[in-house]
Design an enzyme around this catalytic site. Structure first.
Site, PDB file in Angstrom:
ATOM      1  N   GLY A   1     106.651  -2.702  61.774  1.00  0.00           N
ATOM      2  CA  GLY A   1     106.328  -2.803  61.776  1.00  0.00           C
ATOM      3  C   GLY A   1     106.010  -3.834  63.610  1.00  0.00           C
ATOM      4  CG  ASN A   2     103.651  -5.215  65.424  1.00  0.00           C
ATOM      5  OD1 ASN A   2     103.314  -6.335  66.311  1.00  0.00           O
ATOM      6  ND2 ASN A   2     103.278  -4.703  65.573  1.00  0.00           N
TER       7      ASN A   2
END
Ligand code: CTP
Length: 402
Positions: free
Chosen positions: A208-209
């Site tokens: 993810g980020n």
């Protein structure tokens, strides 16, 4: 202009509460539907019977009716309203609004409201000038709430100065002006991608980020408030859309986001690509949880589809496509390259080098680069106000399309 508009009038405990009667009368005369929420103290200044009679609706004060246990749903009220007006707004209520305190029905409704909020302060001149009051009003303005300035005159204390609540006619005028001037995206359909994507490694882990989605949601709210119909394609974030003109399509992976965009982009007037899309995804996500049974684990990744470049190719001559670029070095050059490569009409550059801006933050500092190579720089400001700047640039781009 106000005919059939749903108005929540919030009345707080100050002597100017008596003016709420006249304000209600004016709203009703204009054809608006008015529901009034009073704070408990407001009832000491004007009777609920007066306001209920004038608004043709029961007055709401408590979270529930003590006689039959019926809830007054602040969420329903927030969704119902086209506009919320808090008049008079005392220093106490403004302070609570500015800091998310929700200890009465008016405040919970304020937090739930999906509509523009106007507030008309009323207090003694020294209270009005106090740095705490000034700071709270600035916070409310940064949320996108509209201040209706008090007037100078004789105050209840006998002192003369600024703090007298604006006259009901002035308040009505401010709201009418909002509805007439601020619908510059009326009839426009706009797709916005926002938030992070999640690329599955196994059933319990993903790549993810840090994207919070705040910038995309702020843009969606701003454009919806100005009349646009928004399709918001969002990765998993902690916020939810407020305005009723926003249709949310939740997605997880880059592939899901791409599919949702392709399904919806054709009928849109513009697309705004705010999402932080993963560039790589695991080639073969494991169907079982990966066990900790080796020293080194390598993941093989493949490139995801570039959503904005795909839409850039599909874009018709009457459609606009706006991109974002998040850069850490050679910002302007890299952004210009993306503008060309992805066929954007303009690109919004965020630099991770700007303190106080970017992922997770409530503020942002942007530079807009247009097709004509114009470079427009903006100050650090709240994402709500940044959204206004981007919306104004989008409006300009729509005008240039014609
Ligand atoms: N974008 C997209 N689909 C992707 C990657 C990016 O739609 N798979 C969009 C973003 O939403 C943004 C723009 O493309 O509007 C630029 O994203 P950015 O991450 O800055 O650039 P990349 O194209 O991913 O290039 P790089 O990571 O190499 O800088």
């Amino acid at each position: 202009m106000l005919a059939d508009k749903n108005i929540i009038l919030g009345v707080t405990g100050g002597i100017a509460a008596y003016k709420a009667a006249n304000l209600t009368r004016l709203f009703i005369k204009k054809g608006a539907n008015v529901k009034i929420i009073m704070t408990p103290l407001a009832k000491e200044f004007i009777t609920p019977l007066t306001l209920a009679t004038l608004s043709k609706n029961p007055i709401l004060v408590d979270f529930f009716n003590p006689e039959n246990g019926d809830w007054n749903s602040h969420v329903d009220l927030g969704c119902w309203a086209d506009v919320m007006v808090i008049a008079p707004a005392t220093a106490n209520t403004m302070g609570k609004m500015a800091h998310g305190i929700a200890d009465n029905l008016l405040l919970t409704t304020y937090l739930s409201a999906r509509c523009p909020v106007f507030f008309a302060p009323a207090m003694d001149l020294d209270m009005f000038q106090h740095p705490a009051t000034i700071q709270n009003m600035e916070i409310l303005k940064s949320f996108g709430n509209y201040l209706i300035e008090p007037e100078v005159g004789e105050l209840a204390s006998g002192l003369v100065g600024k703090g007298r609540m604006a006259e009901p006619e002035t308040i009505v005028e401010a709201i009418e002006k909002y509805f007439s001037s601020n619908q510059d995206f009326n009839g426009k359909q706009i797709l916005i991608t926002t938030g992070p994507t999640q690329e599955m490694i196994d059933p319990v882990r993903f790549i993810g980020n840090y994207s919070s989605g705040k910038m995309g949601y702020a843009l969606a709210e701003e454009l919806a408030e100005r009349g646009a119909l928004i399709t918001l394609i969002s990765g998993l974030v902690a916020i939810r859309p407020k305005h009723k003109n926003i249709q949310l399509i939740p997605v997880k992976s880059a592939q899901q986001m791409l599919e949702a965009c392709q399904l919806n982009f054709e009928h849109q007037d513009a697309g705004i690509m705010v999402a932080a899309v993963a560039d790589y995804t695991p080639i073969a996500p494991s169907s079982q949880k990966i066990k900790k049974n080796r020293e080194v684990l390598s993941l093989e990744l493949k490139q995801t589809a570039d959503i904005s470049a795909t839409l850039g190719k599909q874009k018709k001559s009457n459609q606009l496509l706006i991109g974002f670029a998040l850069e850490t070095a050679n910002e302007i050059e890299n952004a210009k390259e993306k503008l060309e490569k992805k066929n954007f009409d303009f690109i919004v550059l965020n630099s991770l080098n700007d303190a106080g801006a970017g992922f997770q933050s409530d503020d942002n500092k942007i530079t807009i680069i247009t097709r004509k190579q114009e470079i427009k720089t903006f100050d650090l400001k709240s994402k709500k106000l940044v959204a206004k700047d981007i919306a104004d640039e989008l409006l300009l781009a729509f005008k240039n399309l014609k």
